[in-house]
Design an enzyme around this catalytic site. Structure first.
Site, PDB file in Angstrom:
ATOM      1  N   HIS A 298       3.852 -20.678   5.944  1.00 11.77           N
ATOM      2  CA  HIS A 298       1.996 -19.753   6.095  1.00 11.77           C
ATOM      3  C   HIS A 298       1.203 -20.384   6.446  1.00 11.77           C
ATOM      4  O   HIS A 298       1.013 -21.308   5.414  1.00 11.77           O
ATOM      5  CB  HIS A 298       2.771 -19.088   4.775  1.00 11.77           C
ATOM      6  CG  HIS A 298       1.623 -17.810   4.338  1.00 11.77           C
ATOM      7  ND1 HIS A 298       0.121 -17.979   3.891  1.00 11.77           N
ATOM      8  CD2 HIS A 298       1.320 -17.062   4.978  1.00 11.77           C
ATOM      9  CE1 HIS A 298      -0.188 -17.078   3.354  1.00 11.77           C
ATOM     10  NE2 HIS A 298       0.158 -16.219   4.670  1.00 11.77           N
TER      11      HIS A 298
ATOM     12  N   HIS B 217      -7.434 -16.689   9.965  1.00 12.99           N
ATOM     13  CA  HIS B 217      -7.056 -16.014   9.285  1.00 12.99           C
ATOM     14  C   HIS B 217      -7.885 -15.029   8.641  1.00 12.99           C
ATOM     15  O   HIS B 217      -7.835 -13.376   8.803  1.00 12.99           O
ATOM     16  CB  HIS B 217      -6.098 -16.069   7.418  1.00 12.99           C
ATOM     17  CG  HIS B 217      -5.512 -15.268   6.982  1.00 12.99           C
ATOM     18  ND1 HIS B 217      -7.205 -14.230   6.111  1.00 12.99           N
ATOM     19  CD2 HIS B 217      -4.460 -13.959   6.703  1.00 12.99           C
ATOM     20  CE1 HIS B 217      -5.845 -13.151   5.151  1.00 12.99           C
ATOM     21  NE2 HIS B 217      -4.487 -13.838   5.561  1.00 12.99           N
TER      22      HIS B 217
END
Length: 696
Positions: A260, A302
Site C-alpha cells: 500500500h 494520495h
C-alpha cells in the site's frame, strides 16, 4: 456444450501467480473474518431459519446461579427470574460468566435487557467460543445499548494479548436503549456466524475464531444487563463449500502481497524509495495513487492537496509539475528522507521497465478522456502494460479507462454490493477491492466468474490469517515485508484442502518431469527448477511435486483438455547428493503418477579457494590472499592461523564469478606460520589447502 462440474479434493499450497505464521499466540485454531451485510432480510426468527436439538435451556427459576455456570469476574446473580450481570466500564477484565459445552454448530438465543449503562457505548456480548475458565482469547458477538450506532452490533475477538480485534460491525434495525427486552440470536456453524436481532438477520461472518474446547458465556462492560430464556440448540454443519475453479485462490491459500503506497510503514508513501523497498521485500504488486498537475502531468499523490506529505501547500490541480517536483516529499516522515522528490508516473514506469515490478495503479477521482489518454500513452511508451492493473473508486473513471484503454485490466475500489459479479462485469473490470471483508458466498461467486478480490488495508497477522482462510486473491498492506514473511511461514506449515472444479472424463494423461540444474551457470549447485509438462491429452486440475517422498508443492492447473499443461516449481538449498523427484497429476476422475526424475547435485558447497602470500622479504608483515577463481560462490569466510581463527567476514555471491578476500598480517615474530581459509555458503563449507609463511 459444458459438461456437468465435479470436484476433486486436494491438499496443497498454491504457487501464487498474480493475475494471474499462522497466528500462534494461543492454542486456538481458526481465524476471524469480517461480516457481510445481509440486505433485505425478511423478518423471520433465527429459530424459523434453522432447526436442531436443544442442548441447554435456562429460565432462571431458582434463587442461585444454575449448576455449571461459572461466574469468572464481575457481579453475577439471579434476581426476579432473570440472570443479572454487572461489569465496570473499560475494565481490563470485563465481567464474564461461562456455561454450556463445546459445540461446532449451534444457535445461541437469549432475551437481553440493559437495566443500566454508564454511557450508551457500553455493551454486553454473547461469548461464542470462550475457555470455561473465562481466560483469553475468546470470540464474542457484542451489542451496545446504542444499537443503532454504526458499531451497535459486532463480531469481535478478545486476543491472547488481552486486546480487542473488532473487524466487523453493523447498526441494528432498532434501538435497544435501557429497560427494553431484545431477543437476540447468533448462529454458529464452524467459522460461519450470523447476527440476528429481534428476528432479523443483520449481518454474517465467515471466519469466527474457534477452539477445540471453548464453551458459551456472557460478557458485560459498563452496564448492568439481565438475561432470560437462554437456549443453545445444536445444528447440522453447513453443506460443503462449492468447488474452486482451477487457477483461482482457494480458502486457506495465500494470495498476492500488495504494498500500500509502497513500503509506506518505513518510507515516505508514494515515493520511489518506498516503492523500491517494497519490491525488494518481495511484494507482488506495488499500490500507488496518481493525480494530475495543473499542466496535465500525472504524478504520485494520495491526497487532493500536497499539504500532508510535502513541505508545500495547495491543491494538486493548482500546481505545475515543475512546482511539484521542487517539493520535499520526505521530511514529514523523518529527517533521513529530506529532499525526497514527488515522482511522476513516467519516472515510475521507467523504473518498472528495468525492474519488472508490477503495479496496482489507483486513479484518484474522475479522470477526463484527455488525461486518461496521457497515462495510456506513457504505459505503452515504456512497454509495461502487462505489469499494470488500474483501479479507482470512481466507476466513471473505470468506464473511461475501458473506453480509452480496453487492453488495460481494471479493478473497482469499494465494498461488495448485493450482486458483486454483475456490478464488476457491468464496468468491464477484472475484480473488486473492498475494505470490508466479503462473505465466503460472495467471494465464491467472484471466483466462479473468474473475478479477483483484493482487500485493503490490513496490517496484522490476525487479519492476514482471516483473509487467507477466506481465500482472497490479494491483501493490500502497509507492511509488505512482514506479510511476505508471514506467508512464507504459513505456507511452510499449511496444506489446505481445496475442492477444485474440473470436467474430467478420464484420469490425467502422463506428465514428464525435467530440471534445468546446471543450465544457467554450468554448475550443479542445487538451485534449479523442476518442470512438469503434460504434452497432450486429458488434463489435470493440480500437480503435486514430491522429493524423496516429501511433498514440496501443489500447483493448481488451468483446464484446457486436450491441450498442453505446464507447472514449474523452484527448488533450492540442496546439498551435494542425489535426489529423486516424483509428480502426481490429479483430476476428479483420479490420479496419474509421472515417471521419476533423478537430479544429482555436485557443486552445492563453495568451490575451493586458493591461498597466496607476499612475504618475500620475510619481515613479519605481509598479506594473505584467498582467491576463488570460478565456481559456486561463498557468502562468508574464515581465516585460520596455526589452526586458530584470526579473521572472518562476508562475501557477495555471484556464481560462477571469481571471489577474493585478504588478510593483512603485521608484527609476527620469527617462526613458521600455517594458514588456511574456509569459504562457506548456506549449504556447506570448503577449506583451502594450507600454505606456510616463514618469518626470519
Amino acid at each position: 456444450m459444458r459438461h456437468k462440474q465435479t470436484r476433486v479434493r486436494l491438499r496443497g499450497r498454491q504457487i501464487v501467480a498474480v493475475i494471474a505464521a499462522v497466528v500462534s499466540a494461543s492454542a486456538v485454531s481458526g481465524v476471524l473474518a469480517v461480516g457481510m451485510v445481509v440486505g433485505g432480510a425478511s423478518p423471520a426468527t433465527a429459530a424459523d431459519a434453522v432447526d436442531g436439538q436443544v442442548v441447554l435451556r435456562e429460565e432462571f427459576s431458582g434463587a442461585a446461579l444454575p449448576t455449571g455456570w461459572n461466574a469468572v469476574t464481575g457481579n453475577w446473580r439471579v434476581q426476579d427470574g432473570r440472570l443479572l450481570g454487572t461489569g465496570a466500564s473499560y475494565a481490563a477484565s470485563p465481567a464474564r460468566i461461562t456455561f454450556g459445552q463445546h459445540l461446532e454448530n449451534y444457535r445461541f438465543d437469549a432475551t437481553v435487557r440493559f437495566e443500566a449503562v454508564d454511557n450508551t457505548s457500553r455493551w454486553q456480548a454473547l461469548a461464542l467460543d470462550i475457555p470455561a475458565s473465562g481466560s483469553v482469547p475468546w470470540q464474542q458477538a457484542a451489542m451496545r445499548s446504542a444499537t443503532t450506532a454504526a458499531n451497535g452490533l459486532e463480531f469481535a475477538q478478545r486476543t491472547a494479548a488481552n486486546g480487542w480485534y473488532v473487524p466487523s460491525t453493523h447498526a441494528a434495525p432498532s434501538a435497544a436503549g435501557t429497560g427494553t427486552d431484545v431477543r437476540v440470536s447468533v448462529v454458529v456453524q464452524g467459522t460461519h456466524g450470523e447476527w440476528w436481532y429481534d428476528g432479523v438477520k443483520v449481518f454474517e461472518t465467515d471466519g469466527l475464531l474457534r477452539s477445540a474446547n471453548g464453551v458459551q458465556g456472557f460478557v458485560v462492560d459498563g452496564a448492568t444487563v439481565s438475561y432470560d430464556n437462554v437456549r443453545i440448540t445444536e445444528l447440522d454443519p453447513l453443506p460443503p463449500a462449492p468447488c474452486v475453479p482451477s487457477g483461482a485462490t482457494g480458502p486457506g491459500q495465500t494470495g498476492a502481497v500488495v504494498a500500500h503506497r509502497g513500503d509506506s510503514a518505513a518510507y515516505p508513501e508514494n515515493t520511489m524509495p518506498a516503492l523500491r523497498s517494497a519490491f525488494v521485500k518481495g511484494a507482488d504488486y506495488l499500490e500507488t495513487d496518481i493525480d494530475w498537475s495543473a499542466d496535465g502531468v500525472p504524478f504520485l499523490m494520495h491526497d487532493d492537496t500536497v499539504d500532508r506529505t510535502t513541505d508545500g501547500t495547495g491543491s494538486n490541480h493548482s500546481l505545475t509539475i515543475a512546482q511539484i517536483r521542487q517539493l520535499d516529499a520526505g521530511s514529514w516522515k523523518g529527517p533521513q528522507f529530506a529532499g525526497t522528490p514527488v515522482p511522476t508516473l513516467e519516472e515510475l514506469l521507467a523504473w518498472m521497465k528495468d525492474s519488472g515490478a508490477k503495479l496496482l495503479l489507483e486513479y484518484k477521482g474522475t479522470w477526463s478522456e484527455e488525461y486518461t489518454r496521457t497515462t495510456r500513452d506513457l504505459i505503452e511508451r515504456y512497454g509495461v502494460r502487462d505489469q499494470v492493473i488500474a483501479q479507482s473508486f470512481s466507476t466513471t473513471t473505470v468506464d473511461r479507462l475501458h473506453e480509452v484503454y480496453p487492453e488495460l485490466p481494471t479493478m473497482i475500489l469499494g465494498n461488495f454490493p448485493a450482486d458483486p459479479v454483475a456490478f464488476t462485469q457491468a464496468h468491464h473490470a477484472i475484480g473488486l477491492n473492498p475494505d470490508a471483508w466479503p462473505s465466503a458466498a460472495a467471494l465464491h461467486a467472484m471466483r466462479a466468474a473468474g473475478l479477483k478480490t483484493f482487500v485493503w488495508t490490513e496490517n496484522s497477522a490476525t487479519a492476514w490469517a482471516g483473509l487467507t482462510a477466506l481465500g482472497v486473491d490479494g491483501i493490500i498492506t502497509d507492511l509488505a515485508g512482514e506479510l511476505v514473511a508471514w506467508q512464507d511461514t504459513y505456507n511452510a506449515t499449511n496444506n489446505p484442502e481445496i475442492d477444485w472444479c474440473d470436467e474430467a472424463r478420464a484420469v490425467p494423461a502422463r506428465g514428464v518431469l525435467s530440471s534445468d540444474e546446471g543450465w544457467d551457470t554450468g554448475l550443479s549447485d542445487g538451485v534449479f527448477n523442476v518442470t512438469m509438462d503434460l504434452w497432450w491429452g486429458e488434463n489435470a486440475t493440480s500437480f503435486e511435486l514430491y522429493r524423496d517422498g516429501r511433498r514440496l508443492a501443489t500447483v493448481p492447473l488451468t483446464w484446457a483438455t486436450p491441450g498442453a499443461q505446464k507447472a514449474v516449481v523452484p527448488v533450492g538449498g540442496l546439498a551435494n547428493g542425489t535426489y529423486a523427484f516424483t509428480g502426481v497429476l490429479r483430476n476428479s476422475a483420479g490420479r496419474t503418477d509421472t515417471a521419476p526424475l533423478t537430479v544429482t547435485v555436485r557443486d552445492a558447497a563453495p568451490a575451493k579457494p586458493v591461498l597466496s602470500q607476499d612475504n618475500w622479504d620475510g619481515d613479519g608483515s605481509y598479506r594473505i590472499t584467498a582467491n576463488l577463481w570460478w565456481g559456486v560462490n561463498a557468502t562468508g569466510y574464515r581465516f585460520l592461523e596455526n589452526g586458530t581463527q584470526v579473521a572472518e567476514g562476508t562475501l557477495a555471491a555471484a556464481s560462477p564469478a571469481a571471489q577474493s578476500t585478504t588478510l593483512d598480517v603485521t608484527g609476527r615474530a620469527a617462526g613458521t606460520y600455517r594458514y588456511t581459509v574456509e569459504f562457506t555458503n548456506a549449504v556447506g563449507t570448503t577449506m583451502s589447502d594450507e600454505i606456510t609463511v616463514e618469518v626470519r
